[in-house]
Design an enzyme around this catalytic site. Structure first.
Site, short mmCIF file in Angstrom:
data_model
loop_
_atom_site.label_atom_id
_atom_site.label_comp_id
_atom_site.label_asym_id
_atom_site.label_seq_id
_atom_site.Cartn_x
_atom_site.Cartn_y
_atom_site.Cartn_z
N LYS A 78 -4.85 -10.16 6.19
CA LYS A 78 -5.17 -9.02 5.32
C LYS A 78 -6.42 -9.36 4.51
O LYS A 78 -6.55 -10.48 4.02
CB LYS A 78 -3.97 -8.76 4.40
CG LYS A 78 -4.11 -7.54 3.49
CD LYS A 78 -2.88 -7.35 2.61
CE LYS A 78 -2.96 -6.08 1.77
NZ LYS A 78 -1.77 -5.88 0.91
N SER A 159 0.18 -1.03 1.22
CA SER A 159 -1.25 -1.21 1.38
C SER A 159 -1.63 -2.05 2.61
O SER A 159 -2.76 -1.94 3.09
CB SER A 159 -1.81 -1.91 0.13
OG SER A 159 -1.27 -3.21 0.01
N SER A 183 4.28 -3.08 -0.22
CA SER A 183 3.14 -3.06 0.71
C SER A 183 3.30 -3.85 2.00
O SER A 183 2.41 -3.80 2.85
CB SER A 183 1.89 -3.57 0.01
OG SER A 183 1.29 -2.51 -0.67
#
Ligand code: GLN
Length: 493
Positions: A78, A159, A183
């Site tokens: 990420k 997210s 998330s």
């Protein structure tokens, strides 16, 4: 033989060990898959040259009998984890050109175990969101489509939606995520894969761009519970560079994994039965209850009476911490700088241009709840309620060993839906935020499909440091659910 990109991480590692293929071969297959899936916009930065270099080094290590736990496996990171020499944006314009000179502890741990990095995945700006529509680098698109009206592009969740989309689309074997209020679990659920947020303090936060420090926790996505257990084992552990990292031994989660949960007491929190919850979510939950019962667990009804305050509490504490954390982006030390007028103008213009609308909204909420006169009414009150939420879980643990709930209140929605209503968007995390407020481990596993043919997930919540129980219950669910649906994919060239 199964296509190299369709193996699970554990299967791929077994194949590498047996010399059925090399890391270079499986990495090349994934690089091609990444290229053929560019329409998903899952990656902000692709790092194919680095991946090939790491793969070649891995093959050499393996030839010398020195392979680590993840040696040669292509993963995605990420874009909130700082990676040395590789652009790290947090999906924000303000960090659009930021190249860290250091490596986050979690990614360093993965590399220490031999992982190969395919690139950095997209997210909601500064991890604030549930849809991946707040990124400065464009929406990430879910590889899944509805059965009817299949033209609509769906959100991958957020997210960590770039990571979840990439794992679901078979363009990496696994990926890292972070979870401040859901998330990892919400995007895992939307994309039909597994994802775990461990106990707060299990993974070091060092080198992860901070959102809300008392809630942020790193975790992983995989296409099986075993893959998640293996990856988490590789990235967890004490780190003296993070004062909230816990000095706890990391168990052999994947080695000890078993779906036999005989005698375990699984709690069903009655407050999670929301008014107006879609019947398919209700049905999925009941199915999950039946599955764990069939696997030998005992079902107990529990109450988490302060659940209804979890979202409002989260949306005071998280923005408060975010407003403080984001004060560092002033055009002097990091990334974007807008040269304008005097020093104050420069600060203001840099922040006005560098941050997107959702980030600004959070900074304003956070600054407000921390300001003199409102601090006690909002921030201090929220901290007190947070304790009550934690206490609810402590009470529940007197009666049960883990909790089973739905992961999300709905399946993935289309890009643009919920966009004009931030409160509706915030409701996505109704089942996940309490877990962060209490610092507990939580994991989502795919359990079924909605009427529209989209994945739905169940969530297992454990006691602090009780990841093994969480993994085992998830394994039992995985064995019972036999979830094998896959999104339609373009074939790599
Ligand atoms: N959706 C939540 C938010 O927008 C949680 C995000 C997260 O866990 N990083 O704050």
């Amino acid at each position: 033989m199964t296509k190299l990109t369709h193996l699970t991480l554990s299967e791929a590692l077994a194949g590498l060990k047996k010399k059925e293929f090399s890391s270079k071969e499986i990495t090349q297959a994934h690089i091609r898959a990444v290229e053929s899936a560019r329409h998903l916009n899952a990656f902000i930065t692709e790092t194919p040259e680095l991946a090939l270099k790491q793969a070649e080094e891995s093959d050499k290590r393996r030839a010398q009998g020195k392979a680590g736990l993840l040696d040669g496996a292509p993963l995605a990171i990420k874009d909130l984890f700082c990676t040395r020499g590789v652009k790290t944006t947090a999906s924000s314009k303000i960090l659009g050109n930021f190249i860290p000179t250091y490596e986050s502890t979690v990614s360093a741990n993965l590399f220490r175990h031999g992982a190969v990095m395919l690139g950095k995945t997209g997210l909601d700006e500064f991890a604030m969101g549930s849809s991946n529509t707040t990124s400065a680098f464009g929406n990430v698109i879910s590889p899944w489509k509805r059965k009817q009206n299949s033209n609509a592009d769906l959100v991958p969740g957020g997210s960590s939606g770039g990571s979840s989309a990439a794992v679901a689309a078979r363009i990496c074997l696994g990926a890292t995520g972070t979870d401040t209020g859901g998330s990892i679990r919400q995007p895992a659920s939307f994309c039909g894969i597994s994802g775990i947020k461990p106990t707060y303090g299990r993974c070091s936060r060092w080198g992860i761009v901070a959102f809300a420090s008392s809630l942020d926790q790193a975790g992983v996505f995989g296409r099986s519970v075993e893959d998640c257990a293996l990856m988490l084992k590789s990235c967890a552990g004490f780190d003296p560079k993070d004062s909230t990292s816990a000095d706890m031994a990391v168990p052999d989660w994947n080695g000890l994994l078993k779906g036999d949960i005989k005698g375990l007491r699984i709690g069903i929190p009655k407050e999670y039965r929301l008014d107006g919850m879609p019947s398919e979510i209700e049905k999925l939950w009941q199915e999950g209850i039946n599955w764990v019962k069939a696997a030998g667990a005992q079902i107990v009804d529990v109450s988490l009476p302060h659940t209804k305050y979890a979202l409002p509490t989260y949306y005071i504490i998280a923005p408060a911490e975010a407003s403080s954390n984001l004060a560092r982006y002033d055009g002097v030390r990091y990334g974007l700088r807008v040269e304008e007028g005097n020093l104050r103008d420069m600060y203001e213009m840099t922040r006005a241009e560098g941050f997107g609308a959702e980030v600004k909204r959070r900074i304003m909420i956070g600054t407000y709840v921390l300001s003199a006169g409102y601090y006690d009414a909002y921030y201090v009150k929220a901290q007190k309620v947070r304790r009550l939420i934690q206490n609810d879980f402590l009470e529940a643990w007197k009666k049960c060993d883990a909790l089973l709930t739905p992961a999300t209140p709905s399946a993935a929605f289309a890009i643009g839906e919920n966009e004009d209503d931030p409160i509706k968007m915030y409701l996505n995390d109704v089942f996940t935020v309490s877990v962060n407020l209490a610092g507990l481990p939580g994991m989502a596993v795919p359990a079924g499909l909605s009427a529209e043919g989209l994945p739905l997930g169940l969530q297992v919540i454990g006691k602090a440091w009780g990841e093994q129980t969480v993994f085992n219950v998830c394994r039992a669910l995985e064995e019972a659910a036999q979830f094998s649906a896959m999104p339609a994919m373009k074939d790599a060239a």
